[in-house]
Scaffold this motif. Structure first.
Motif, PDB file in Angstrom:
ATOM      1  N   HIS A  27      14.934  10.172   5.324  1.00 34.70           N
ATOM      2  CA  HIS A  27      14.681   9.839   3.916  1.00 34.70           C
ATOM      3  C   HIS A  27      14.640   8.321   3.708  1.00 34.70           C
ATOM      4  N   LYS A  28      13.848   7.648   4.578  1.00 34.57           N
ATOM      5  CA  LYS A  28      13.683   6.200   4.492  1.00 34.57           C
ATOM      6  C   LYS A  28      12.206   5.849   4.509  1.00 34.57           C
ATOM      7  N   PRO A  54       3.373  -5.692   1.447  1.00 34.49           N
ATOM      8  CA  PRO A  54       4.611  -4.945   1.206  1.00 34.49           C
ATOM      9  C   PRO A  54       5.736  -5.412   2.127  1.00 34.49           C
ATOM     10  N   SER A  55       6.952  -5.375   1.618  1.00 32.53           N
ATOM     11  CA  SER A  55       8.147  -5.658   2.416  1.00 32.53           C
ATOM     12  C   SER A  55       9.083  -4.461   2.302  1.00 32.53           C
ATOM     13  N   PHE A  62      14.294   0.874   0.245  1.00 32.96           N
ATOM     14  CA  PHE A  62      13.307   0.565  -0.777  1.00 32.96           C
ATOM     15  C   PHE A  62      12.300  -0.427  -0.217  1.00 32.96           C
ATOM     16  N   ALA A  63      11.182  -0.581  -0.925  1.00 35.69           N
ATOM     17  CA  ALA A  63      10.136  -1.529  -0.533  1.00 35.69           C
ATOM     18  C   ALA A  63       9.672  -2.265  -1.777  1.00 35.69           C
ATOM     19  N   THR A  81       9.063  -2.274  -7.246  1.00 35.40           N
ATOM     20  CA  THR A  81       9.936  -1.675  -6.238  1.00 35.40           C
ATOM     21  C   THR A  81       9.595  -0.201  -6.056  1.00 35.40           C
ATOM     22  N   PHE A  82       9.445   0.185  -4.793  1.00 34.28           N
ATOM     23  CA  PHE A  82       9.150   1.574  -4.417  1.00 34.28           C
ATOM     24  C   PHE A  82      10.373   2.169  -3.743  1.00 34.28           C
ATOM     25  N   TYR A  83      10.618   3.450  -4.010  1.00 37.57           N
ATOM     26  CA  TYR A  83      11.749   4.158  -3.425  1.00 37.57           C
ATOM     27  C   TYR A  83      11.258   5.420  -2.729  1.00 37.57           C
ATOM     28  N   PRO A  84      12.011   5.918  -1.738  1.00 31.90           N
ATOM     29  CA  PRO A  84      11.616   7.185  -1.108  1.00 31.90           C
ATOM     30  C   PRO A  84      11.663   8.312  -2.138  1.00 31.90           C
ATOM     31  N   LEU A  85      10.657   9.143  -2.135  1.00 29.08           N
ATOM     32  CA  LEU A  85      10.635  10.300  -3.053  1.00 29.08           C
ATOM     33  C   LEU A  85      11.036  11.553  -2.298  1.00 29.08           C
TER      34      LEU A  85
END
Length: 85
Positions: A27-28, A54-55, A62-63, A81-85
């Motif tokens: 979940h990463k 992207p980082s 998160f990215a 900011t993006f998070y795992p869904l």
């Protein structure tokens, strides 16, 4: 698993879309690709919008992508900011 995510800047002035790949077992986030501008508010010069590469941070928790744009003559930068869904 790869999903398309739409994320707004904190001010909600710009939204970007990117494909986010998540390791299902851990979940990463393992990859963010094909980021593009989805929409932006009035007063923003659409031609001035740029996106950073992207980082991925904190071992995939998160990215981020930095969005830089010109709004009524003022240069602004914000982080999506993006998070795992």
């Amino acid at each position: 698993m790869t999903t398309e995510q739409t994320v707004r800047t904190p001010s909600s002035d710009v939204a970007i879309v990117a494909w986010v790949t998540v390791s299902e077992s851990q979940h990463k986030i393992i990859q963010v690709k094909s980021a593009r501008v989805f929409s932006y508010s009035d007063g923003i010069d659409g031609g001035s919008i740029s996106l950073s590469s992207p980082s991925i941070w904190n071992n995939g928790q998160f990215a981020t992508i930095t969005v830089t744009y010109n709004q009524k003559g003022v240069i602004k930068s914000e982080v999506c900011t993006f998070y795992p869904l």
